[in-house]
Motif scaffolding. Structure first.
Motif, PDB file in Angstrom:
ATOM      1  N   ASP A  90       0.853  -1.198   0.000  1.00  0.00           N
ATOM      2  CA  ASP A  90       0.000   0.000   0.000  1.00  0.00           C
ATOM      3  C   ASP A  90       0.884   1.243   0.000  1.00  0.00           C
ATOM      4  N   ALA A  91       0.460   2.254  -0.731  1.00  0.00           N
ATOM      5  CA  ALA A  91       1.197   3.519  -0.762  1.00  0.00           C
ATOM      6  C   ALA A  91       0.214   4.663  -0.565  1.00  0.00           C
ATOM      7  N   ASP A  92       0.594   5.608   0.277  1.00  0.00           N
ATOM      8  CA  ASP A  92      -0.288   6.746   0.563  1.00  0.00           C
ATOM      9  C   ASP A  92       0.570   7.825   1.220  1.00  0.00           C
ATOM     10  N   SER A  93      -0.072   8.918   1.611  1.00  0.00           N
ATOM     11  CA  SER A  93       0.681   9.961   2.320  1.00  0.00           C
ATOM     12  C   SER A  93       0.970   9.487   3.747  1.00  0.00           C
ATOM     13  N   TRP A  94       2.040  10.021   4.327  1.00  0.00           N
ATOM     14  CA  TRP A  94       2.339   9.736   5.729  1.00  0.00           C
ATOM     15  C   TRP A  94       1.122  10.039   6.597  1.00  0.00           C
ATOM     16  N   ASN A  95       0.524  11.193   6.359  1.00  0.00           N
ATOM     17  CA  ASN A  95      -0.599  11.649   7.178  1.00  0.00           C
ATOM     18  C   ASN A  95      -1.755  10.640   7.170  1.00  0.00           C
ATOM     19  N   SER A  96      -2.073  10.130   6.002  1.00  0.00           N
ATOM     20  CA  SER A  96      -3.193   9.182   5.892  1.00  0.00           C
ATOM     21  C   SER A  96      -2.898   7.908   6.673  1.00  0.00           C
ATOM     22  N   PHE A  97      -1.696   7.367   6.497  1.00  0.00           N
ATOM     23  CA  PHE A  97      -1.341   6.159   7.241  1.00  0.00           C
ATOM     24  C   PHE A  97      -1.308   6.436   8.746  1.00  0.00           C
ATOM     25  N   ALA A  98      -0.694   7.555   9.108  1.00  0.00           N
ATOM     26  CA  ALA A  98      -0.479   7.845  10.531  1.00  0.00           C
ATOM     27  C   ALA A  98      -1.803   8.018  11.274  1.00  0.00           C
ATOM     28  N   LYS A  99      -2.762   8.664  10.620  1.00  0.00           N
ATOM     29  CA  LYS A  99      -4.064   8.887  11.272  1.00  0.00           C
ATOM     30  C   LYS A  99      -4.732   7.561  11.624  1.00  0.00           C
ATOM     31  N   VAL A 100      -4.707   6.642  10.699  1.00  0.00           N
ATOM     32  CA  VAL A 100      -5.341   5.339  10.955  1.00  0.00           C
ATOM     33  C   VAL A 100      -4.563   4.585  12.036  1.00  0.00           C
ATOM     34  N   ALA A 101      -3.242   4.556  11.899  1.00  0.00           N
ATOM     35  CA  ALA A 101      -2.420   3.799  12.858  1.00  0.00           C
ATOM     36  C   ALA A 101      -2.536   4.393  14.265  1.00  0.00           C
ATOM     37  N   ALA A 102      -2.741   5.699  14.364  1.00  0.00           N
ATOM     38  CA  ALA A 102      -2.840   6.347  15.680  1.00  0.00           C
ATOM     39  C   ALA A 102      -4.043   5.841  16.471  1.00  0.00           C
ATOM     40  N   GLY A 103      -5.002   5.264  15.771  1.00  0.00           N
ATOM     41  CA  GLY A 103      -6.172   4.694  16.450  1.00  0.00           C
ATOM     42  C   GLY A 103      -5.813   3.519  17.353  1.00  0.00           C
ATOM     43  N   ILE A 104      -4.605   3.002  17.189  1.00  0.00           N
ATOM     44  CA  ILE A 104      -4.144   1.876  18.018  1.00  0.00           C
ATOM     45  C   ILE A 104      -3.707   2.354  19.407  1.00  0.00           C
ATOM     46  N   PHE A 105      -3.211   3.575  19.483  1.00  0.00           N
ATOM     47  CA  PHE A 105      -2.687   4.062  20.763  1.00  0.00           C
ATOM     48  C   PHE A 105      -3.795   4.100  21.827  1.00  0.00           C
ATOM     49  N   ASP A 106      -3.412   3.817  23.051  1.00  0.00           N
ATOM     50  CA  ASP A 106      -4.343   3.858  24.188  1.00  0.00           C
ATOM     51  C   ASP A 106      -5.483   2.855  24.063  1.00  0.00           C
ATOM     52  N   THR A 107      -5.258   1.794  23.320  1.00  0.00           N
ATOM     53  CA  THR A 107      -6.241   0.708  23.246  1.00  0.00           C
ATOM     54  C   THR A 107      -5.546  -0.589  23.662  1.00  0.00           C
ATOM     55  N   PRO A 108      -6.324  -1.630  23.950  1.00  0.00           N
ATOM     56  CA  PRO A 108      -5.694  -2.923  24.270  1.00  0.00           C
ATOM     57  C   PRO A 108      -4.809  -3.426  23.127  1.00  0.00           C
ATOM     58  N   GLN A 109      -5.119  -3.014  21.908  1.00  0.00           N
ATOM     59  CA  GLN A 109      -4.309  -3.454  20.764  1.00  0.00           C
ATOM     60  C   GLN A 109      -2.888  -2.918  20.859  1.00  0.00           C
ATOM     61  N   PHE A 110      -2.739  -1.742  21.440  1.00  0.00           N
ATOM     62  CA  PHE A 110      -1.381  -1.199  21.614  1.00  0.00           C
ATOM     63  C   PHE A 110      -0.559  -2.146  22.481  1.00  0.00           C
ATOM     64  N   GLU A 111      -1.148  -2.618  23.561  1.00  0.00           N
ATOM     65  CA  GLU A 111      -0.426  -3.543  24.450  1.00  0.00           C
ATOM     66  C   GLU A 111      -0.125  -4.849  23.737  1.00  0.00           C
TER      67      GLU A 111
END
Ligand code: SF4
Length: 128
Positions: A89-110
């Motif tokens: 997959d290829a996209d802007s940093w911003n697009s990828f980062a926004k989605v990936a940031a949804g992992i922070f502060d969730t059980p998935q982060f752990e």
């Protein structure tokens, strides 16, 4: 504009980066990358399997692979699954980062980052 290749879990590492790395060479490379991305959030990124732009300057990257290959491969695959991304997959940093940031502060982060040596630092770092 040039494009950078990143392994998926580095979408998380970059957002939590506070200047700490494995050694001076790694940190210098990371500093340059983070500066480029923060200056231009539309920077093009391609998600790749295996070693990437950050691994290239990492002391843990020897003989073409990370010395913790099983662990980091699992982290990469979990990020892909949770974010519904795929290698290539290829996209802007911003697009990828926004989605990936949804992992922070969730059980998935752990689940993804809990055993990483930087996990405690990242838990205590707020992203911008
Ligand atoms: S070689 Fe391993 S420890 Fe180093 S940046 Fe790549 S995934 Fe991380």
């Amino acid at each position: 504009m040039s494009k950078i290749n990143l392994r998926p879990h580095h979408l998380l590492c970059i957002q939590k980066y506070t200047g700490h790395g494995y050694d001076e060479n790694f940190t210098n490379n990371m500093n340059k990358l983070v500066e480029a991305i923060r200056t231009n959030p539309d920077y093009r990124v391609e998600l790749v399997e295996g070693g990437d732009r950050l691994c290239a300057s990492c002391p843990n990257f020897t003989e073409g692979k990370c010395k913790e290959v099983d662990k980091v491969k699992s982290m990469d695959e979990k990020v892909l699954k949770v974010c519904e991304f795929s290698y290539g997959d290829a996209d802007s940093w911003n697009s990828f980062a926004k989605v990936a940031a949804g992992i922070f502060d969730t059980p998935q982060f752990e689940e993804i980052c809990g055993t990483c040596q930087w996990a405690e630092l990242c838990r205590n770092t707020r992203i911008m």
